[in-house]
Design a protein around this motif. Sequence first.
Motif, PDB file in Angstrom:
ATOM      1  N   GLY A  87       0.818  -1.208   0.000  1.00 57.47           N
ATOM      2  CA  GLY A  87       0.000   0.000   0.000  1.00 57.47           C
ATOM      3  C   GLY A  87       0.847   1.250   0.000  1.00 57.47           C
ATOM      4  N   GLU A  88       0.186   2.346  -0.270  1.00 55.09           N
ATOM      5  CA  GLU A  88       0.871   3.620  -0.315  1.00 55.09           C
ATOM      6  C   GLU A  88      -0.014   4.679   0.305  1.00 55.09           C
ATOM      7  N   SER A  98      -0.086   9.013   1.722  1.00 57.76           N
ATOM      8  CA  SER A  98       0.391  10.265   1.142  1.00 57.76           C
ATOM      9  C   SER A  98       1.852  10.530   1.481  1.00 57.76           C
ATOM     10  N   TYR A  99       2.344   9.998   2.585  1.00 59.98           N
ATOM     11  CA  TYR A  99       3.777  10.159   2.841  1.00 59.98           C
ATOM     12  C   TYR A  99       4.424   8.881   3.345  1.00 59.98           C
ATOM     13  N   SER A 100       3.900   7.746   2.913  1.00 61.20           N
ATOM     14  CA  SER A 100       4.448   6.469   3.368  1.00 61.20           C
ATOM     15  C   SER A 100       4.203   5.369   2.348  1.00 61.20           C
ATOM     16  N   LYS A 124       5.603  -0.006   7.717  1.00 56.86           N
ATOM     17  CA  LYS A 124       5.306   1.293   7.117  1.00 56.86           C
ATOM     18  C   LYS A 124       6.600   2.086   7.088  1.00 56.86           C
ATOM     19  N   VAL A 182      -4.432  -1.992  15.430  1.00 57.18           N
ATOM     20  CA  VAL A 182      -3.199  -2.430  14.760  1.00 57.18           C
ATOM     21  C   VAL A 182      -2.042  -2.232  15.738  1.00 57.18           C
ATOM     22  N   PHE A 226       0.223  -7.286  10.393  1.00 59.54           N
ATOM     23  CA  PHE A 226      -0.104  -7.395   8.975  1.00 59.54           C
ATOM     24  C   PHE A 226      -1.583  -7.759   8.846  1.00 59.54           C
ATOM     25  N   ALA A 227      -2.349  -6.937   8.162  1.00 58.95           N
ATOM     26  CA  ALA A 227      -3.772  -7.214   7.952  1.00 58.95           C
ATOM     27  C   ALA A 227      -3.939  -7.729   6.528  1.00 58.95           C
ATOM     28  N   ASP A 252      -4.377   4.063  11.532  1.00 62.53           N
ATOM     29  CA  ASP A 252      -4.275   5.467  11.139  1.00 62.53           C
ATOM     30  C   ASP A 252      -4.685   6.425  12.257  1.00 62.53           C
TER      31      ASP A 252
HETATM   32  P1  ATP Z   1      -2.714   8.606   4.115  1.00 62.54           P
HETATM   33  O1  ATP Z   1      -1.395   8.709   4.771  1.00 62.54           O
HETATM   34  O2  ATP Z   1      -2.771   9.295   2.812  1.00 62.54           O
HETATM   35  O3  ATP Z   1      -3.873   8.915   5.027  1.00 62.54           O
HETATM   36  P2  ATP Z   1      -2.918   5.841   4.629  1.00 62.54           P
HETATM   37  O4  ATP Z   1      -3.126   6.217   6.025  1.00 62.54           O
HETATM   38  O5  ATP Z   1      -3.822   4.842   4.028  1.00 62.54           O
HETATM   39  O6  ATP Z   1      -2.907   7.110   3.694  1.00 62.54           O
HETATM   40  P3  ATP Z   1      -0.682   4.166   5.147  1.00 62.54           P
HETATM   41  O7  ATP Z   1      -1.013   4.025   6.580  1.00 62.54           O
HETATM   42  O8  ATP Z   1       0.735   4.351   4.774  1.00 62.54           O
HETATM   43  O9  ATP Z   1      -1.418   5.378   4.481  1.00 62.54           O
HETATM   44  O10 ATP Z   1      -1.246   2.918   4.396  1.00 62.54           O
HETATM   45  C1  ATP Z   1      -1.166   2.776   3.010  1.00 62.54           C
HETATM   46  C2  ATP Z   1      -1.940   1.536   2.598  1.00 62.54           C
HETATM   47  O11 ATP Z   1      -1.250   0.364   3.017  1.00 62.54           O
HETATM   48  C3  ATP Z   1      -3.314   1.451   3.228  1.00 62.54           C
HETATM   49  O12 ATP Z   1      -4.263   2.023   2.423  1.00 62.54           O
HETATM   50  C4  ATP Z   1      -3.540  -0.039   3.397  1.00 62.54           C
HETATM   51  O13 ATP Z   1      -4.157  -0.562   2.242  1.00 62.54           O
HETATM   52  C5  ATP Z   1      -2.146  -0.597   3.489  1.00 62.54           C
HETATM   53  N1  ATP Z   1      -1.809  -0.918   4.876  1.00 62.54           N
HETATM   54  C6  ATP Z   1      -1.468  -0.039   5.831  1.00 62.54           C
HETATM   55  N2  ATP Z   1      -1.207  -0.642   6.984  1.00 62.54           N
HETATM   56  C7  ATP Z   1      -1.385  -1.962   6.770  1.00 62.54           C
HETATM   57  C8  ATP Z   1      -1.287  -3.137   7.596  1.00 62.54           C
HETATM   58  N3  ATP Z   1      -0.947  -3.044   8.877  1.00 62.54           N
HETATM   59  N4  ATP Z   1      -1.558  -4.324   7.040  1.00 62.54           N
HETATM   60  C9  ATP Z   1      -1.918  -4.399   5.740  1.00 62.54           C
HETATM   61  N5  ATP Z   1      -2.038  -3.358   4.918  1.00 62.54           N
HETATM   62  C10 ATP Z   1      -1.773  -2.140   5.409  1.00 62.54           C
END
Ligand code: ATP
Length: 332
Positions: free
Chosen positions: A41-42, A44-46, A63, A97, A115-116, A177
């Motif tokens: 996943g991606e 906005s800053y990760s 992350k 999480v 990991f989800a 988040d």
């Molecule tokens: P933003 O920072 O723009 O609000 P975000 O919070 O979704 O975006 P990340 O927390 O970096 O950003 O997550 C990016 C993506 O990675 C998520 O949309 C999700 O699909 C996936 N992801 C994040 N955390 C996990 C996890 N613990 N297990 C599985 N997938 C994850």
Amino acid sequence: SNNSNPSVTQQQEPNRSQPQLQSSQLIKRSARDYQFGQKIGEGSYSSVYSAVDVHNGKTYAIKVLSKQYIVKEDKIKYVNIEKTTLHRLGLQHPGIVQLYYTFQDEASLFFVLDFAEYGELLSIIRKFGSLSEPVSKFYMCQIVDAVRFIHSKGVIHRDLKPENILVAHDFSLKITDFGAAKLLGSSDDPNDEAIDYNSVNQTNGDTAVTTNQDRKGSFVGTAEYVSPELLKHNICGFESDVWAIGCILFQFFNGVPPFKGETEYLTFEKIINVNYNFAPGIPYPPEVVQLVKKILVADPASRLTIPQIMSDSWFSGVPWDDVSYIWYRKVP
Ligand code: ATP
């Protein structure tokens, strides 16, 4: 109001099948301890990668945040909030999480998380269009239970939505988040390792690092799930998370959230007027209609509280001390 604030008692949570701290956790981790796999996943800053812990063979989500980007985009505060909140809520509740380790190198911060496997709850809603009543109830129990726990720790999430609820391999939900969260009470982790941003090459001379700048009045959250009191009076309490829960419950049956306009402005207008309808042709269970109506109330003091939601008739018979997949399989 007092009774709508479940955080006043900081309950001790039972340690439900959470891993205990290992002695190995006292040893500083680094990226070398993980075999990095696919990017999953991606943000906005990760970027988020699956990664296998070379010591125990378990899969985690890591992350990776670019320090340069965080500094440049003035996101230090949000990264710190997320980390501090995950530490405050850590290793106590299966519906959050877990943050197992944090480490950094010159360029990046690394958060080692649960990991989800099935990703965001939103993608499951989208895949099926809507959810059945038993599945909705099963998921809603987990969300309510996790939010009750979050509130009991003096944390308001402030950005609850199906994108921020992840689905694990056993269909257990994990709220994520916490970058927009509000932490009530004393500052956490005084001994916690500081993030070293000095190693970031600031080639751009006008880069401003404003860690202490508070952005009161700025909009946090996502348009569709934001509460009327935030829009009208710029206040955001535990009740605002409850409002978001009401929107999510509606969305389970309806497919899309209750307040959705062509533009953000029109969405806000609908929210302020509590202007939504139960679409004809959707078999909303009558108890769900009543529950949604009692949650989507403009006045936060008149909105159902988490304990009131838990004792709603739709949830009668729910074993709140074990809202697990096992329970769902017992439901006829
Ligand atoms: P933003 O920072 O723009 O609000 P975000 O919070 O979704 O975006 P990340 O927390 O970096 O950003 O997550 C990016 C993506 O990675 C998520 O949309 C999700 O699909 C996936 N992801 C994040 N955390 C996990 C996890 N613990 N297990 C599985 N997938 C994850």
